[in-house]
Design a protein around this motif. Structure first.
Motif, short mmCIF file in Angstrom:
data_model
loop_
_atom_site.label_atom_id
_atom_site.label_comp_id
_atom_site.label_asym_id
_atom_site.label_seq_id
_atom_site.Cartn_x
_atom_site.Cartn_y
_atom_site.Cartn_z
N PHE A 22 0.83 -1.20 0.00
CA PHE A 22 0.00 0.00 0.00
C PHE A 22 0.87 1.25 0.00
O PHE A 22 0.64 2.19 -0.76
CB PHE A 22 -0.92 -0.01 1.23
CG PHE A 22 -1.89 1.13 1.28
CD1 PHE A 22 -3.10 1.06 0.61
CD2 PHE A 22 -1.62 2.26 2.02
CE1 PHE A 22 -4.01 2.10 0.65
CE2 PHE A 22 -2.52 3.33 2.08
CZ PHE A 22 -3.72 3.24 1.39
N VAL A 23 1.91 1.25 0.85
CA VAL A 23 2.80 2.41 0.94
C VAL A 23 3.60 2.57 -0.35
O VAL A 23 3.76 3.69 -0.85
CB VAL A 23 3.72 2.30 2.18
CG1 VAL A 23 4.76 3.39 2.19
CG2 VAL A 23 2.88 2.35 3.45
N VAL A 24 4.10 1.46 -0.90
CA VAL A 24 4.80 1.53 -2.19
C VAL A 24 3.85 2.08 -3.26
O VAL A 24 4.24 2.93 -4.07
CB VAL A 24 5.31 0.13 -2.60
CG1 VAL A 24 5.71 0.08 -4.07
CG2 VAL A 24 6.49 -0.27 -1.72
N ALA A 25 2.61 1.64 -3.24
CA ALA A 25 1.63 2.12 -4.21
C ALA A 25 1.37 3.61 -4.05
O ALA A 25 1.23 4.32 -5.05
CB ALA A 25 0.33 1.33 -4.06
N MET A 26 1.29 4.07 -2.80
CA MET A 26 1.08 5.50 -2.57
C MET A 26 2.25 6.31 -3.15
O MET A 26 2.04 7.33 -3.83
CB MET A 26 0.93 5.80 -1.08
CG MET A 26 -0.41 5.36 -0.53
SD MET A 26 -0.58 5.70 1.24
CE MET A 26 -0.74 7.47 1.23
N ALA A 27 3.46 5.84 -2.91
CA ALA A 27 4.63 6.53 -3.45
C ALA A 27 4.61 6.49 -4.98
O ALA A 27 4.88 7.50 -5.64
CB ALA A 27 5.91 5.89 -2.91
N GLY A 161 -2.38 7.63 -3.30
CA GLY A 161 -1.16 8.38 -3.54
C GLY A 161 -1.33 9.41 -4.63
O GLY A 161 -0.85 10.53 -4.53
N LYS A 162 -2.06 9.02 -5.65
CA LYS A 162 -2.33 9.93 -6.76
C LYS A 162 -3.17 11.12 -6.30
O LYS A 162 -2.95 12.25 -6.69
CB LYS A 162 -3.07 9.15 -7.86
CG LYS A 162 -2.95 9.69 -9.22
CD LYS A 162 -3.59 8.67 -10.18
CE LYS A 162 -3.26 9.01 -11.59
NZ LYS A 162 -3.84 8.05 -12.51
N TYR A 168 -1.86 10.13 4.35
CA TYR A 168 -2.61 9.13 5.11
C TYR A 168 -1.84 7.82 5.29
O TYR A 168 -2.41 6.81 5.65
CB TYR A 168 -3.95 8.86 4.44
CG TYR A 168 -4.81 10.11 4.40
CD1 TYR A 168 -5.38 10.59 5.56
CD2 TYR A 168 -4.99 10.82 3.23
CE1 TYR A 168 -6.14 11.76 5.54
CE2 TYR A 168 -5.74 11.98 3.21
CZ TYR A 168 -6.31 12.44 4.37
OH TYR A 168 -7.05 13.58 4.36
N GLU A 169 -0.54 7.87 5.09
CA GLU A 169 0.26 6.67 5.26
C GLU A 169 0.16 6.14 6.68
O GLU A 169 0.13 4.93 6.91
CB GLU A 169 1.71 6.94 4.91
CG GLU A 169 2.58 5.71 5.10
CD GLU A 169 4.05 6.02 4.95
OE1 GLU A 169 4.80 5.05 4.78
OE2 GLU A 169 4.44 7.18 5.04
N HIS A 170 0.09 7.02 7.68
CA HIS A 170 0.03 6.58 9.07
C HIS A 170 -1.21 5.74 9.37
O HIS A 170 -1.19 4.88 10.22
CB HIS A 170 0.14 7.76 10.03
CG HIS A 170 -1.01 8.71 9.95
ND1 HIS A 170 -1.13 9.66 8.96
CD2 HIS A 170 -2.11 8.83 10.73
CE1 HIS A 170 -2.25 10.34 9.15
NE2 HIS A 170 -2.85 9.87 10.21
#
Length: 193
Positions: A22-27, A161-162, A168-170
């Motif tokens: 999820f975090v990789v996707a946000m980045a 992420g887009k 909202y990563e936290h």
């Protein structure tokens, strides 16, 4: 064995494991304007890696447990410690003024995708060790549920992420951390009670 609790545990495992994706996707969503098909192919690839890692862990544990009964207790304790570590780490991610300081430098390409897949599925190997008591069919179903959850978490993370960046990563870290802590408690209970 394939009951509501089995699927709930599989979904929780999937959520806990998919937080990295999820975090990789946000980045990726923040910095890389992937086409929809590329986002889907990346999500599928991450899901396949999660599936494979869980099954490799299960196979290793299954063989080891068959020959050395004492390993089951040792690996269950080790798995509980790992899940506790992952959960506490996710819940205690350092934030400054409520916003985590993140440096995002996302490259693209097959080699980067491979690194992302390996990095996000390393902990799935440990999960495979914890589900040794599952038969082959149950292990495949559990791994498939984890893969599907990973797929959807990547797609949602990319969209987030887009749209929102990394604000909202936290939330993802908190949900994943809680999932890992719940799984650690379940492993401890099923091992010793």
């Amino acid at each position: 064995m394939l009951n509501v609790l089995f699927f709930l545990k599989s979904i929780l495992l999937g959520i806990g494991l998919a937080v990295d994706s999820f975090v990789v996707a946000m980045a990726n969503g923040m910095t890389d304007r992937q086409s929809r098909i590329r986002v889907i192919l990346t999500a599928v690839t991450l899901g396949i890696f999660q599936f494979a890692a869980v099954m490799i862990g299960w196979a290793i544990a299954h063989v080891a447990y068959t020959h050395f009964e004492w390993i089951k207790t040792v690996l269950s304790c080790l798995a509980a410690v790992v899940f506790l570590f992952f959960g506490i780490k996710a819940l205690s991610t350092k934030k400054d003024d409520g916003v985590e300081q993140i440096s995002v430098n996302v490259a693209t390409g097959v080699s980067v995708l491979l690194v992302q897949c390996l990095a996000t599925s390393a902990d799935a190997l440990t999960v495979g060790l914890t589900i040794e008591e599952y038969g082959a069919v149950a292990a495949v179903i559990c791994a498939a549920v984890i893969a599907v959850v990973t797929f959807f978490m990547y797609v949602l993370g990319h969209a987030a992420g887009k749209r929102f960046g990394m604000r909202y990563e936290h939330v993802a870290d908190t949900v994943g951390g809680i999932a890992f802590l719940l799984i650690a408690v379940e492993v401890i209970i099923t091992t010793f009670i």
